[in-house]
Design a protein around this motif. Structure first.
Motif, short mmCIF file in Angstrom:
data_model
loop_
_atom_site.label_atom_id
_atom_site.label_comp_id
_atom_site.label_asym_id
_atom_site.label_seq_id
_atom_site.Cartn_x
_atom_site.Cartn_y
_atom_site.Cartn_z
N LEU A 1 8.96 -2.27 2.36
CA LEU A 1 9.61 -3.45 1.66
C LEU A 1 10.99 -3.03 1.30
N ASN A 2 11.76 -3.91 0.93
CA ASN A 2 13.15 -3.71 0.51
C ASN A 2 13.31 -3.64 -0.98
N ASN A 3 14.23 -2.68 -1.22
CA ASN A 3 14.45 -2.50 -2.61
C ASN A 3 15.75 -3.30 -3.03
N VAL A 4 15.83 -4.11 -4.27
CA VAL A 4 17.22 -4.48 -4.63
C VAL A 4 18.24 -3.47 -4.74
N PRO A 5 19.49 -3.73 -4.35
CA PRO A 5 20.20 -2.47 -4.81
C PRO A 5 20.51 -2.58 -6.46
N THR A 6 20.31 -1.21 -6.97
CA THR A 6 20.42 -1.40 -8.45
C THR A 6 21.54 -0.33 -8.92
N TYR A 7 22.26 -0.81 -9.89
CA TYR A 7 23.22 -0.02 -10.74
C TYR A 7 22.68 0.57 -11.85
N ASP B 1 -9.45 7.06 -2.13
CA ASP B 1 -9.03 7.17 -0.69
C ASP B 1 -9.08 5.71 -0.13
N LYS B 2 -8.75 4.79 -0.78
CA LYS B 2 -8.70 3.34 -0.13
C LYS B 2 -7.62 2.89 -1.23
N GLU B 3 -7.07 1.81 -0.39
CA GLU B 3 -6.18 0.59 -1.10
C GLU B 3 -6.72 -0.65 -0.70
N TYR C 1 7.65 11.47 -0.52
CA TYR C 1 6.17 11.88 -0.57
C TYR C 1 5.66 11.68 0.80
N LEU C 2 6.10 10.29 1.30
CA LEU C 2 5.14 10.04 2.58
C LEU C 2 5.87 10.26 3.81
N LYS D 1 0.84 -1.14 0.00
CA LYS D 1 -0.07 0.09 0.05
C LYS D 1 1.08 1.36 -0.18
N GLN D 2 1.93 1.14 0.92
CA GLN D 2 3.03 2.42 0.97
C GLN D 2 3.56 2.77 -0.32
N ARG D 3 3.96 1.58 -0.92
CA ARG D 3 4.82 1.80 -2.28
C ARG D 3 4.07 2.19 -3.41
N ASN D 4 2.80 1.81 -3.53
CA ASN D 4 1.90 2.12 -4.73
C ASN D 4 1.34 3.33 -4.45
N ARG D 5 0.88 3.65 -3.16
CA ARG D 5 0.50 5.01 -2.74
C ARG D 5 1.57 5.98 -3.24
N ALA D 6 2.91 5.69 -2.90
CA ALA D 6 4.01 6.62 -3.22
C ALA D 6 4.50 6.72 -4.78
N ILE D 7 4.17 5.76 -5.41
CA ILE D 7 4.19 5.82 -6.99
C ILE D 7 3.26 6.40 -7.67
#
Lengths: 495, 284, 311
Positions: A359-365, A458-460, A352-353, A109-115
């Motif tokens: 959730l963890n992100n994979v380190p990305t180059y 207003d809802k996820e 944004y939030l 919910k957090q990640r997609n709201r931020a997106i």
């Protein structure tokens, strides 16, 4: 093999003969030198109660039921009438304990709201670029930026109404987001079909286990569609837009329309007039208010995008920009699933939030950053290289499985178009016991998890579980159906 | 003040009856600070009325949704345009270093993104460009723009029917021939390569002045000069855009400004012709 | 309802019905020809199957296996049973969301039965199993249509397709068999064989028992033709099917006013005209009358298309 097996406490069943532990990999079911994960106990004893032959029969009859129900995807490469295939289904469900799921759900919910906020910002003030959190060049060079969205706010301010977030469990036992899919994520129909198949094949499990249902998805989807209708209509006419019966995902499109009880339309069923969208019905033209489209941005309006597209509706973008119709997902959401943007997701969430990412992100180059590209070229054998704008597992290069010649070739590809690629450490996808037909027994196979998040103003809503995809080929890390993957029913379960 | 009468006519003949079509016209002069339209009239042989809309960049489009069957579509637009006389632009006093800083500024880039990013029609690699097309460290953007304008005027020779509106830059450079679209696209390609925002413009050209390209719809460019702002340049004629230029639309490239965009539900092919008349009225 | 969906439903109904008639005609013709005393008549019976299906083979003297394959399982022959089932199922697939799961799955199983049927078995010993299997699957699909669909436009367009196609197939079968009878008469072998042919027509349309009951006599030329054309209460008569086409069109038309020139008005006129025809009027040239009726039905199809299926 026997040595390795001995460190696992396996059920006494010929189905688990020679089951082995994969080093440096998280096994979802079994643990080295200790009993299997407790939440699998009852399921394991149930599965072990079948003889190999009984299990084979169950497996075959399940396959047959998928075919007769037409739960298939078609490929047209070698037969003009199409070869229909079932998406292979494994009868050993994957369990996600409720305690782990609660965290995942919150994180999704957090990640997609931020997106959503990120996309909105990019098409308006671009504050995140002004504040130099995300580099401007990244967005300037993003092929999925859609200038027709600039300064336009969709009804309800929602862009990524439906997000398909891919999650894996690494060998550290933690979940990581592998990629965000916020264009037209597919596969949700298989979640429901799998659950159905599971119920019919082994009904007893459902009376004994406390499994979260998935059947609420169509209702949630419909509710979400209603929530983003224009204020000018009371009872919106919602439709699903499909490229047609020859599309490989047609089963899903018709399933979605049918389960919501709304029309499944093709582009040729619709037209626009004075910036309103209509469909041709037997009683004349009828207004269309909300379109869940399953065709890509480029094809939705031949007057604006690809003029050769026969799949879309001429004038749709103009009607959309007037606010007379809602399209979901909004055009131009692809900027957020660019894999180079993915690298910045933790910063985006914080920005944004004002929250720490759950959730963890994979380190990305990013290969377009000089130092990072140098690192990638030097360590390519340990990395996974992905094109930034593709989905479906296409174009992925896995360093530790490549020959020297392939490595050199890949280096040249990156050097020629650095912005086109990112690299990540080889994540070890967890494995799950999976019935292997040729062997007539269970073997560990890599899995991931495609989750589905719906955003309303207003809802996820997050579908409980999701689609656990299995790489059926031994050692394979790519789980996508287009690459020969299968799937499992996924249970979110009280421990 | 200059006053023009503009007439645009098109005739579309189809080989077999068309059942349904959408035709979107970008032919109406845009309302801008220095140009105003009067007495706009659009007439066609079809009962459908024009539906007006605004493009992303403020031009006025006329969309026809035609229900068939029909084999002929004719349209005539007439309009009067009042245009302010052109004056040489006034300059702000900015150093070369400050100019470059403006162009490099990330907020500036975000704002002008559409006109900095190369499109398929304006894309080119550095090694395919003639060496003299790069901006010199000692040059102001204004000097550079003028230099390239003149350069292109001599680099290309005006010749119809050797290119199409969608000929790519490497092809144009190889041919060294073309029409106003090609001059404009190459100009755009060069500017964007140097990080200078530039947009493609379509419009009408006074037919009484012996300009190249006045017989049909014309194309030129508007380039962002930090010391001035958006500046109209016509690389085909090697001049600044003046009161003889009547703007219809601007965009990233030709595709954004296509005079007629059609989507046919039954494509039977056919022939299309159009003509324009731009006459200047003697003003008081 | 979307116009395209209505179109797909109409054709789904038509192909479903067509496949059933092809299968039954093939079965009855083949097995009745086995006991025929003259080899020419056997050949004629098989050629008649090709003729009724509307198939032409490149080879003038096709073998029995070639004919059976062509009409049954040749996917490249658009007039084969396989093609009819495939097209019907493609239409069903395109409107899958409008149908009930039960109807779709029944149709899909029908398709799988036909498409998975081993060709070699079919050609040599599976003809009865294949054709009766097809007919049974058809019955299941139709049963599911009747049991599980709302009586709304979906149902009505399916039924219109079914009844139109059935009326067409009845006439085609009659035309085809009358050509056979002509050939039989040329052989001058007596009227018993002709009578047998009239019986076969009735078998092809599952009508023998009801025909006997209706006339309280054995079938002959006159009562067979009269029965199959005009019996208002027999489901395999032309009048019955046209009547239902009209009825379902009325149910779709919400306005319910039949202004002259409206679709219902035109269809009603064709049907009423047909109903009041008598054998006496056309007994000298029955094939021409049948052909004329067929042409009128095709006109009705056109009218329906123009009214509802344009998109």
């Amino acid at each position: 093999m026997i040595m390795e097996a001995s460190v696992l406490k396996l059920p006494e069943s010929e189905l688990f003969t020679d089951y082995y532990f994969k080093e440096n990999t998280f096994d979802e079911v079994f643990k080295k030198n200790s009993p299997a994960n407790a939440y699998y106990n009852r399921l394991l004893s149930l599965i072990s109660s079948y003889s190999t032959n009984e299990f084979k029969i169950l497996n075959e009859s399940t396959k047959k039921s998928f075919i007769s129900r037409g739960v298939t995807f078609a490929t047209y490469s070698d037969n003009p009438k199409g070869n229909e295939r079932i998406f292979p289904f494994d009868l050993f469900p994957r369990i996600i304990p409720q305690s782990e799921w609660r965290v995942l759900e919150k994180g999704l919910k957090q990640r997609n709201r931020a997106i959503n906020l990120f996309i909105d910002d990019l098409y308006h003030d671009s504050k995140i670029l002004r504040d130099k959190i995300v580099p401007v060049d990244l967005i300037l060079s993003c092929s999925n930026y859609n200038r027709y969205m600039k300064d336009f706010k969709p009804t309800g301010g929602v862009y990524n109404h439906i997000s398909g977030t891919d999650i894996i469990k690494h060998n550290d036992g933690k979940y990581y987001v592998l990629e965000d899919n916020v264009r037209c994520p597919s596969g949700v129909s298989y979640v429901l079909a799998n659950r159905d198949a599971m119920k019919k094949t082994i009904p007893s499990v459902f009376s004994n286990f406390n499994i979260s249902p998935v059947s609420d998805y169509p209702e949630a989807l419909q509710e979400m569609m209603h929530s983003v209708k224009s204020d000018k209509v009371d009872n919106p006419n919602c439709v699903v837009l499909t490229p047609g019966a020859y599309n490989s995902a047609y089963y899903e499109h018709s399933f979605l329309a049918q389960s919501m009880g709304i029309e499944l339309v093709e582009g040729r069923d619709m037209f626009t007039d004075n910036d309103f969208v209509y469909m041709h019905t037997v009683y004349g033209a009828k207004r269309v208010d909300v379109i869940y489209r399953r065709i890509d941005d480029d094809f939705i309006d031949p007057l604006v995008f690809r003029p050769d597209s026969a799949l879309g509706v001429p004038g749709l973008m103009s009607a959309y920009r007037k606010g007379n119709v809602t399209i979901l997902n909004a055009p131009g959401t692809g900027i957020a699933d660019d894999k180079a943007v993915y690298a910045y997701m933790p910063e985006i969430i914080k920005y944004y939030l004002d929250e720490e990412p759950i959730l963890n992100n994979v380190p990305t180059y990013r290969c377009d950053v000089k130092q990072e590209m140098d690192y990638v070229l030097e360590h390519i054998a340990e990395l996974v290289v992905k094109p930034v704008d593709q989905s479906g597992g296409y174009g992925i290069f896995i360093g530790n499985q490549a020959t020297q010649a392939q490595i050199e070739e890949q280096k040249n590809i990156i050097k020629a178009h650095p912005r086109g690629y990112i690299a990540q450490p080889t994540m070890s996808l967890s494995v799950h016991s999976t019935f292997i037909e040729d062997e007539n027994k269970f073997e560990p196979r890599h899995i991931d998890l495609r989750t589905y998040t719906l955003l309303s103003p207003d809802k996820e809503f997050v579908l409980k579980g999701g689609l656990s995809r299995v790489a059926l080929k031994k050692g394979n890390l790519i789980v996508n159906s287009s690459q020969g993957g299968g799937s499992k029913d996924t249970w979110v379960m009280e421990e | 003040m200059a006053l023009y009468n503009i007439r645009y006519e098109t005739v579309n003949n189809y080989n077999s009856p068309v059942n349904e079509a959408y035709l979107n016209f970008l032919i109406i002069p845009q309302e801008t600070e220095d140009q105003h339209c009067f007495n706009l009239s659009i007439e066609s042989n079809h009962k459908a009325e024009a539906q007006f809309s605004e493009t992303l960049y403020g031009a006025k489009a006329a969309l026809f949704r035609l229900k068939g069957p029909f084999i002929l579509f004719e349209l005539t637009m007439t309009v009067q345009v009042e245009k302010q006389l052109w004056n040489f632009p006034s300059f702000k006093n900015i150093s070369i270093a400050d100019e470059r800083a403006i162009l490099e500024d990330h907020i500036f880039k975000v704002k002008n993104k559409d006109f900095i990013i190369p499109t398929t029609l304006t894309e080119i690699n550095a090694n395919q460009l003639p060496p003299e097309t790069f901006i010199l460290p000692s040059e102001t953007v204004f000097q550079y723009v003028q230099r390239i304008n003149t350069f292109l005027h001599y680099f290309l020779s005006y010749e119809a029917n050797v290119t199409t509106p969608i000929t790519t830059l490497p092809e144009i450079i190889q041919l060294r021939k073309g029409v106003c679209q090609d001059y404009s696209h190459l100009f755009i390609g060069i500017m964007r390569h140097n990080g200078i925002p530039v947009r493609y413009v379509s419009g009408y050209l006074n037919q009484g002045k012996q300009y190249i390209g006045a017989a049909a719809m014309h194309a030129w460019v508007e380039v962002f000069v930090p010391s001035i702002g958006w500046l109209g340049i016509d690389p085909t004629n090697n001049i600044f855009v003046n009161e003889h230029y009547i703007k219809v639309a601007h965009g990233c490239d030709y595709i954004d400004c296509t005079t007629v965009k059609g989507v046919y539900l039954s494509d039977s092919g056919g022939t299309t012709s159009y003509s324009v008349q731009i006459t200047e009225q003697q003003s008081q | 309802m979307l116009s395209r969906v209505a179109d797909n439903l109409f054709w789904m109904g038509r192909y479903l019905e067509r496949s059933e008639h092809l299968a039954r005609f093939l079965n009855v013709q083949y097995f009745s020809s086995i006991e025929l005393p003259y080899p020419q008549m056997r050949e004629q019976a098989l050629l008649s199957v090709l003729n009724m299906a509307g198939t032409e083979l490149e080879n003038d003297k096709p073998t029995e296996e070639e004919i059976l394959f062509s009409v049954g399982l040749d996917g490249d022959n658009p007039a084969s049973i396989l093609s009819a089932v495939y097209s019907g199922r493609e239409n069903a697939r395109s409107v899958r969301d409008s149908l009930s799961t039960e109807v779709w799955e029944a149709f899909n199983k029908y398709y799988l039965f036909v498409s998975d049927y081993p060709v070699s078995v079919y050609k040599t010993k599976g003809l009865d199993n294949f054709t009766t299997g097809s007919i049974n699957h058809c019955a299941i699909v139709k049963g599911k249509i009747h049991q599980t669909l709302l009586r709304n436009e979906t149902f009505h367009f399916l039924q219109i397709g079914k009844h139109i196609e059935r009326a067409i197939q009845i006439i085609r079968i009659m035309l085809s068999k009358m050509a056979d009878i002509n050939e039989v008469n040329k052989l001058k072998v007596g009227s018993t064989l002709e009578l047998q042919q009239w019986n076969i027509i009735l078998d092809c349309l599952e009508a023998k028992d009801m025909c006997r009951k209706h006339y309280h006599s054995l079938p002959n030329k006159h009562n067979t033709i009269d029965f199959l054309l005009f019996t208002p209460n027999f489901p395999f008569s032309v009048a019955y099917n046209l009547g239902f086409v009209y009825k379902h069109l009325q149910l779709i038309n919400k306005a319910k006013d039949e202004k002259p020139g409206s679709l219902e008005f035109k269809v009603g006129k064709v049907i009423n005209d047909f109903r009041y025809r008598e054998m006496e009027d056309f007994k000298d040239d029955i094939p021409s009358f049948l052909q004329e009726t067929l042409d009128k039905i095709y006109l009705i199809c056109n009218e329906i298309h123009n009214e509802y299926f344009k998109y």
